[in-house]
Write a protein that holds these residues in place. Structure first.
Motif, short mmCIF file in Angstrom:
data_model
loop_
_atom_site.label_atom_id
_atom_site.label_comp_id
_atom_site.label_asym_id
_atom_site.label_seq_id
_atom_site.Cartn_x
_atom_site.Cartn_y
_atom_site.Cartn_z
N ASP A 205 1.00 -1.19 0.26
CA ASP A 205 -0.17 0.08 0.05
C ASP A 205 0.96 1.29 0.10
O ASP A 205 1.74 1.41 0.80
CB ASP A 205 -0.91 0.19 1.25
CG ASP A 205 -1.62 1.18 1.20
OD1 ASP A 205 -2.64 1.24 0.60
OD2 ASP A 205 -1.44 2.23 1.92
N ALA A 206 0.76 1.97 -1.17
CA ALA A 206 1.74 3.14 -1.19
C ALA A 206 1.72 4.17 -0.28
O ALA A 206 2.70 4.69 0.36
CB ALA A 206 1.55 3.83 -2.54
N ASP A 207 0.47 4.42 0.29
CA ASP A 207 0.15 5.55 1.21
C ASP A 207 0.87 5.11 2.52
O ASP A 207 1.42 5.93 3.29
CB ASP A 207 -1.26 5.85 1.34
CG ASP A 207 -1.80 6.21 -0.04
OD1 ASP A 207 -1.22 7.16 -0.74
OD2 ASP A 207 -2.98 5.78 -0.24
N SER A 208 0.60 3.89 2.80
CA SER A 208 1.35 3.23 4.13
C SER A 208 2.75 3.23 4.24
O SER A 208 3.36 3.70 5.08
CB SER A 208 0.77 1.93 4.46
OG SER A 208 -0.67 1.89 4.62
N TYR A 209 3.31 3.13 2.85
CA TYR A 209 4.74 3.06 2.89
C TYR A 209 5.26 4.53 3.06
O TYR A 209 6.28 4.62 3.72
CB TYR A 209 5.15 2.56 1.30
CG TYR A 209 6.57 2.46 1.30
CD1 TYR A 209 7.45 1.55 1.88
CD2 TYR A 209 6.97 3.77 0.47
CE1 TYR A 209 8.89 1.64 1.48
CE2 TYR A 209 8.58 3.74 0.19
CZ TYR A 209 9.43 2.77 1.02
OH TYR A 209 10.93 3.07 0.72
N LEU A 210 4.48 5.38 2.50
CA LEU A 210 5.24 6.80 2.55
C LEU A 210 5.12 7.17 4.01
O LEU A 210 5.80 8.22 4.31
CB LEU A 210 4.24 7.79 1.47
CG LEU A 210 4.54 7.62 -0.08
CD1 LEU A 210 3.72 8.43 -0.55
CD2 LEU A 210 6.07 7.77 -0.37
N ALA A 211 4.15 6.71 4.77
CA ALA A 211 3.99 7.24 6.10
C ALA A 211 4.99 6.46 7.09
O ALA A 211 5.10 6.65 8.12
CB ALA A 211 2.52 7.11 6.57
N HIS A 212 5.63 5.36 6.40
CA HIS A 212 6.36 4.35 7.36
C HIS A 212 8.00 5.15 7.51
O HIS A 212 8.38 6.00 6.82
CB HIS A 212 6.72 3.07 6.41
CG HIS A 212 7.55 2.08 7.43
ND1 HIS A 212 6.88 1.73 8.56
CD2 HIS A 212 8.62 1.34 7.26
CE1 HIS A 212 7.78 0.55 9.03
NE2 HIS A 212 8.91 0.68 8.36
N VAL A 213 8.08 5.05 8.77
CA VAL A 213 9.15 5.93 9.51
C VAL A 213 10.56 5.23 8.91
O VAL A 213 11.53 5.78 8.50
CB VAL A 213 9.29 6.08 10.71
CG1 VAL A 213 10.76 6.70 11.33
CG2 VAL A 213 8.11 6.81 11.28
N ASP A 214 10.75 3.83 8.97
CA ASP A 214 12.11 3.24 8.90
C ASP A 214 12.03 2.52 7.46
O ASP A 214 11.87 1.07 7.35
CB ASP A 214 12.26 2.12 9.95
CG ASP A 214 14.00 1.72 10.07
OD1 ASP A 214 14.53 2.18 9.11
OD2 ASP A 214 14.23 1.26 11.18
#
Length: 398
Positions: A205-214
């Motif tokens: 999920d692209a949006d979750s990836y962009l929000a992922h810190v590490d």
């Protein structure tokens, strides 16, 4: 049936032990004696300096440590009057070094005697595992008769003889290997488990990836899923599917981080580089609209697909060769989720969403759904088989 031992190379065990295997009494599933052997093997592996240089060997050591085995046993609960089926004949794949060990240890955990045809390819990890297993058996000599490791060429007569000895035959390999082994008959009550050539996919999920810190940690997890074994395992994703709104930005960042990690820790062999370019040309000639979207250094080759279907998966590659597709929803990937699809690795997609989708679409494939970094984690439920149930028999009393 007589077996010509001149054509066998015994790596662990000998001719007398091989002949005596059908007479060995089986153990109950998760027998204390077997657990003790595996605990010793795990301890030796995790302490061994040479083993520490190979992540797949270390992972094997963690897999059979005491706490891990206890968790496996707890999953099954009480197994009253459940014993091994007898002799298990394992035909290991040549392209995944540690696979033979997981198959063997599963056979042991379920109480069986085990004949293992080791990979013909010269993997350093195999020699390390065999050495550590021999050291563990030296501390548990009563279990030595339950393990025989050997090598031989693809000879029908040997396959016939070893198949005639066994009560269960486990084949790891492609369709040709399975067809060849199946020319050798089994005993009437013998069982066969075939782990055929399959493929796996990843969904992000692209949006979750962009929000992922590490993002570096996620790149490491995907590296472990794929390039740690050159994408040779069926469970290593060869297709990456993107979901969500900001797919273009997320893709650029994901592959940037992954490329940086791979450049540090992965060595691309010349023959693999040539094979990847050949695979690219085949895809371009066969499927109109495919587009190479990766850099020119050939470390990672990424091919964007205009659509997905099971046929295009026949041209999947390895050693850093990734098919890529931008989807509107999980429904778009149903065409590649047939019986040949084994594992779905996910990031940023809730399990409840996947569960609901599986219930609604009921694809013939996808036997495992795991998070990134877990595709190579072997379990006793594999390829849709419950291996404890398949490798044991139940004595009904009362």
């Amino acid at each position: 049936m007589q077996l010509s031992f001149n054509d066998l190379t015994f790596i662990l065990g000998d001719e007398a032990q091989l002949r005596a295997m059908p007479e060995q009494a089986t153990y109950p599933a998760f027998a204390p004696e077997i657990l003790a052997l595996l605990h010793t093997f795990s301890r030796l592996t995790l302490q061994d300096a040479e083993a520490k240089a190979w992540p797949d060997v270390v992972s094997l050591g963690f897999w059979c440590r005491e706490a891990s085995l206890a968790q496996m046993q707890a999953t099954y609960g009480d197994l009253p009057n459940r014993y091994g089926r007898g002799v298990v004949f394992h035909i290991a794949p040549g392209n995944v070094a540690a696979n033979f060990a997981y198959s063997l240890l599963t056979g042991l955990l379920t109480g069986n005697a085990n004949i293992v045809r080791l990979p013909g390819r010269d993997h350093p990890q195999v020699a390390i595992i065999v050495r550590l297993l021999a050291a563990a058996l030296a501390q548990h000599p009563a279990l030595a008769p339950y393990i025989c490791l050997l090598r031989y060429e693809r000879q029908q007569s040997i396959n016939d003889a070893l198949s005639a000895l066994c009560d269960t035959r486990i084949i790891w390999g492609g369709d040709e290997t399975i067809a060849q082994i199946r020319r050798s008959p089994l005993k009437p009550r013998a069982r066969e488990i075939a782990f055929a050539d399959r493929y796996s996919i990843a969904a992000i999920d692209a949006d979750s990836y962009l929000a992922h810190v590490d993002k570096d940690k996620l790149a490491r997890a995907f590296f472990n899923d794929t390039l740690l074994n050159d994408q040779n395992a069926c469970s290593s994703p060869s297709l990456v599917v993107w979901l969500g709104k900001e797919t273009q930005v997320a893709r650029e960042l994901f592959w940037q981080h992954f490329h940086a990690f791979a450049a540090r820790f992965y060595t691309l062999e010349p023959v693999a580089a040539v094979n990847k370019l050949t695979r690219l040309c085949l895809l371009g000639a066969t499927w109109p609209g495919v587009k190479k979207v990766s850099a020119d250094d050939n470390l990672l080759v990424r091919i964007e697909l205009p659509e997905v279907n099971s046929a295009v998966m026949d041209l999947r590659g390895n050693c850093g060769f990734f098919l890529e597709y931008v989807a509107e929803s999980l429904d778009d990937i149903v065409p590649v989720c047939g019986e040949r699809c084994q594992t779905l690795a996910t990031f940023g997609i809730e399990n409840a969403v996947v569960t609901e989708w599986l219930a609604a679409r009921r694809p013939q494939g996808i036997d495992r759904v795991v998070p990134f970094g877990r595709t190579l984690d072997f379990t006793l439920q594999w390829d849709g088989y419950d291996l404890v149930a398949m490798l044991t028999r139940t004595v009904a009393i009362g």
